[in-house]
Motif scaffolding. Structure first.
Motif, PDB file in Angstrom:
ATOM      1  N   THR A 102      32.820  37.777  36.061  1.00 30.96           N
ATOM      2  CA  THR A 102      33.384  39.051  35.617  1.00 30.96           C
ATOM      3  C   THR A 102      34.785  39.197  36.188  1.00 30.96           C
ATOM      4  N   LEU A 103      35.742  39.424  35.303  1.00 26.84           N
ATOM      5  CA  LEU A 103      37.147  39.473  35.674  1.00 26.84           C
ATOM      6  C   LEU A 103      37.734  40.825  35.290  1.00 26.84           C
ATOM      7  N   VAL A 117      41.348  38.462  37.134  1.00 30.29           N
ATOM      8  CA  VAL A 117      41.020  38.257  38.541  1.00 30.29           C
ATOM      9  C   VAL A 117      39.558  38.625  38.759  1.00 30.29           C
ATOM     10  N   ARG A 118      38.826  37.811  39.495  1.00 28.41           N
ATOM     11  CA  ARG A 118      37.427  38.085  39.757  1.00 28.41           C
ATOM     12  C   ARG A 118      37.247  39.460  40.397  1.00 28.41           C
ATOM     13  N   SER A 144      41.760  46.346  44.362  1.00 28.69           N
ATOM     14  CA  SER A 144      42.426  45.116  43.918  1.00 28.69           C
ATOM     15  C   SER A 144      43.890  45.414  43.630  1.00 28.69           C
ATOM     16  N   ALA A 145      44.727  44.426  43.856  1.00 27.72           N
ATOM     17  CA  ALA A 145      46.160  44.541  43.565  1.00 27.72           C
ATOM     18  C   ALA A 145      46.663  43.172  43.127  1.00 27.72           C
ATOM     19  N   TYR A 201      45.031  40.216  45.294  1.00 26.22           N
ATOM     20  CA  TYR A 201      44.159  40.486  46.446  1.00 26.22           C
ATOM     21  C   TYR A 201      43.069  41.445  46.003  1.00 26.22           C
ATOM     22  N   ARG A 202      41.849  41.199  46.494  1.00 35.13           N
ATOM     23  CA  ARG A 202      40.749  42.102  46.201  1.00 35.13           C
ATOM     24  C   ARG A 202      39.879  42.242  47.443  1.00 35.13           C
ATOM     25  N   ASN A 203      39.445  43.466  47.694  1.00 39.86           N
ATOM     26  CA  ASN A 203      38.536  43.726  48.804  1.00 39.86           C
ATOM     27  C   ASN A 203      37.413  44.628  48.320  1.00 39.86           C
TER      28      ASN A 203
END
Length: 782
Positions: A187-188, A192-193, A355-356, A376-378
């Motif tokens: 899943t994106l 991005v995941r 996410s960014a 970046y994703r958290n």
């Protein structure tokens, strides 16, 4: 609704010879996406072309230094501009086409009905669907708005063969396709995941893309079922926005906003900012949810060939976990009231995801372009509630269930860097569309696991909870902390070779390298057990043949594979190699009646013959010791249809059949079906614009019988586990909207027939689907 199209003309040559010229350029929309098949003509002459699927065009042998260029696209006001070839500022001039409101609905319909002429961002190479030997499906903003989608369940009512397979804990929507689960790798969001273990907020989404089947060549370690991409709303260079308030069943309250526009006078900078707040109870007793969402973005057109897009996406979600009821002794699903809640009332699932990303797109020349992205994703989750039925305390035949309490925290940091280079060129009369890509990502997960608090209390699944049940919140003991860093690298090359207008070949190869390790720290002793670093390298090939007897008809045959990394060791203590999934696909794509009817049919087989399963050698009972002895075959057929039978009406329909079974196993019964996967799914929606202000329509979906529980063990086992059938059901929704001036009233009735069924995970999370419900909203557009 008002929109614009910006036309960037780049003068790349001067007079070829006396009074004759050549001009090339590109047509893009307000978000920078190419506009295919726009008309660019010289007024008063027979000279004219249409832009290609990348929005590019070239006009040659134009007589004279001054002439009038006429640019048009269906549903937009045609513009005319006098072009002076000696005016050097022309190549930097921007043209804006404004929508003709009377033709807006027709434009949106026809623009989407070219499903096979559109280009999915998931494909990375800019290949239109008609040339792609794989099934692709997309939903545009008009469909999402007309159907007033609020959940992934709403979205997937339009996608046959891709469906909700479960809703464990009531705080997530688990997606599957072609017999296989869509993990978070599948899943994106904007390529991005994203973490799908929490509810998705869809108010900021303008398009949904689904690439069915294997996508390993482009994305590496993804499961075989397919890839889903959510595309968020992008900045626009026209100024406007919308504010809204939605209310509905179960105390729904949802204010939202969406604003956009240019930042500077030169219109090289644009922004968009949308967000929402949602608070709602549930049809389930004592269950509620609250979420907050923000999605800002910035677009900077550095020059005619270069643009930078910066985006961020933040979701915060809090809700009461609801695992429903369990299944007693692997028998049928218990018959109990739809609203009965059996969890602890103080339980919470708190989840946050941020996410960014920054994407730089550059056109080097007419034949060469590329992009670079860093992201970046958290995510951070906290679960504190009762354990699942049957996984923490078995349900007895009389319905008594001794509840345990569970607690866990999980966080993850994910970094991505990727680059793609696309080239169009000819060699020996063969047209190439080549894609070269590289990606590298790093993921670090930290998980805190607590010991279960056992025998917290006893409730009966056939009775409502007493008012004083489960009021105390116990102290929990931390058991262990697990740190799991993962490095992934991938490099791939793909080329679409066009030998002529009829025959094309898509070939590609990817190499993926993944390194991971798990370090476990025991809380009681503070001792860390450092895991052994694993490293797996895998090649993922792709080969497809496309035959197009006519421009709007295509037949294809393809092979591709994907892989799944395995945990555990073999009987010798060695790490297990990856399992490989081979996919064979054949299909037909058609755009008929000038794009008013699109019909696609696809058949596929997915085989894995080295599935990791527990080894039974030498009487082994350790589930971590495995062997590659299992095999699965998933096969099926899919039908997709989109049509505009009359002006203002849009029809979307589909059907899928899937059969996913074990074909070899040392622990399961050969021939057993994989769980959660319906053999039959179908969808149909009809929406009609009765007047320019009023529109309405129905959306229906059918989910066939599927199995939950646990697959039965092979002969000789004393375990009573088995597959449990879950009945088929059909859901019907109705939606309508009316616009007066700048105001829009929207209303939706969900599950009109009050269909009753369940999403079931194993035998321990039985969640009823939402009953009949309504929502209504008032929006103001400016």
């Amino acid at each position: 609704m008002k929109s614009t199209i910006t036309l960037m003309m780049m003068l790349i040559s001067t007079l070829i010879f006396a009074q004759q010229s050549s001009i090339s350029g590109k047509v893009i929309d307000v978000q920078g996406a190419p506009i295919a098949y726009a008309d660019v003509v010289v007024k008063g002459s027979t000279i004219g072309v249409s832009t290609d699927e990348n929005g590019q065009f070239e006009l040659t042998k134009i007589n004279g230094e001054d002439f009038v260029l006429q640019i048009s696209f269906l549903g937009y006001k045609t513009i005319e501009e006098t072009v002076r070839l000696q005016d050097n500022t022309f190549q930097n001039k921007t043209f804006v086409l404004e929508i003709n409101p009377e033709m807006l609905d027709e434009v949106v319909v026809k623009g989407n009905l070219g499903q096979n002429l559109s280009v999915a961002k998931l494909g990375k190479a800019g290949i239109k669907s008609m040339d792609l030997p794989q099934a692709v499906f997309s939903l545009d903003e008009k469909i999402l708005t007309d159907q007033q989608v609020r959940s992934m369940q709403d979205v997937l009512m339009n996608t046959n063969g891709v469906y909700i397979m479960g809703a464990t804990g009531g705080y997530q929507e688990e997606i599957a396709g072609r017999g296989f689960s869509f993990r978070s790798d599948n899943t994106l969001k904007n390529g991005v995941r994203y973490f799908n273990g929490m509810m998705s907020e869809l108010s900021g989404i303008e398009k949904v893309e689904v690439l069915k089947g294997s996508a390993a060549i482009l994305y590496g370690n993804v499961s075989a079922g397919g890839v889903l991409n959510l595309i968020t709303k992008k900045p626009r260079f026209d100024r406007g926005g919308e504010i809204s308030m939605t209310t509905g069943s179960f105390g729904l309250t949802k204010p939202g906003f969406d604003i956009y526009g240019p930042i500077n006078k030169n219109k090289t900078l644009a922004f968009r900012w949308n967000g929402s707040y949602t608070k709602q109870k549930s049809f389930r007793q004592d269950v509620f949810s609250e979420s907050f969402y923000l999605n800002p973005s910035l677009l900077y057109r550095i020059n005619n060939n270069t643009e930078l897009l910066v985006e961020a996406d933040y979701t915060q979600d809090t809700r009461v976990p609801d695992f429903g009821a369990g299944i007693v002794n692997y028998e049928v699903i218990p018959n109990f009231p739809r609203d009965r809640f059996l969890g602890v009332r103080w339980g919470r699932y708190n989840a946050k995801q941020l996410s960014a990303s920054a994407s730089l797109n550059h056109k080097f020349s007419k034949i060469l372009n590329g992009d670079v992205m860093v992201a970046y994703r958290n995510y951070d989750t906290h679960l504190f509630t009762n354990a699942r039925p049957n996984s923490g305390g078995l349900i007895k035949e009389d319905g008594n269930w001794s509840r345990n309490i569970q607690r866990s925290n999980a966080s993850n940091d994910y970094l991505l860097a990727q680059a793609n280079l696309r080239a169009d060129f000819n060699t020996a009369g063969i047209q190439h569309r080549a894609l070269f890509g590289f990606d590298s990502d790093y993921s670090s997960s930290a998980t805190l696991a607590y010991d279960q608090f056992r025998n917290y209390d006893v409730v009966n699944i056939f009775e409502d909870q007493p008012a004083d049940a489960g009021t105390n919140i116990p102290e929990m003991t931390l058991n262990r902390m697990t740190i799991n860093p993962v490095n992934r690298y991938g490099v791939f090359l793909q080329d679409l070779l066009s030998f002529n207008e009829q025959w094309k070949v898509l070939a590609g190869l990817r190499y993926s390298l993944q390194e991971s390790v798990s370090d476990i720290t025991t809380a009681a002793t503070g001792v860390t057990e450092f895991g052994t670093k694993s490293s797996d390298g895998v090649f993922s090939p792709r080969l497809g043949i496309v035959y197009q007897p006519a421009k709007r008809h295509s037949m294809f045959l393809s092979y591709s594979n994907s892989f799944e990394l395995n945990t555990g060791v073999d009987v010798r203590g060695n790490a297990l190699p990856p399992s490989t999934y081979d996919q064979y696909e054949i299909g037909v794509k058609n755009d008929l009646y000038n794009g008013n009817l699109s019909v696609n049919v696809t058949a596929y087989v997915i085989d894995v013959d080295n599935l990791a399963q527990q080894s039974l050698a030498n009487g082994n009972t350790d589930r971590n010791i495995k062997e590659l002895s299992g095999a699965i075959r998933s096969k099926g057929v899919e039908l997709d249809l989109m049509a505009t039978p009359i002006k203002g009406m849009r029809v979307v329909a589909g059907y899928s059949y899937n059969q996913a079974q074990y074909t070899s196993s040392n622990i399961y019964i050969v021939g057993d079906y994989l769980r959660y996967n319906p053999r039959h799914t179908a969808n149909a929606s009809v929406h009609y614009n009765f007047t320019p202000a009023f529109k309405a329509g129905f959306t229906a979906a059918y989910i066939g019988e599927r199995y939950a529980g646990r697959n039965a063990l092979a002969a000789g086992s004393s375990d009573n586990r088995r597959n449990i059938p879950v009945d088929a059901y059909a859901q019907l929704d109705f939606s309508a909207s009316y616009q007066f001036g700048a105001f829009i009233i929207r209303g939706k009735l969900g599950n009109l027939t009050n269909a009753y069924s369940f999403n079931v995970h194993d035998d321990n999370s039985v969640n009823p689907i939402t009953p009949r419900n309504f929502s209504a909203s008032l929006s103001y557009k400016f």
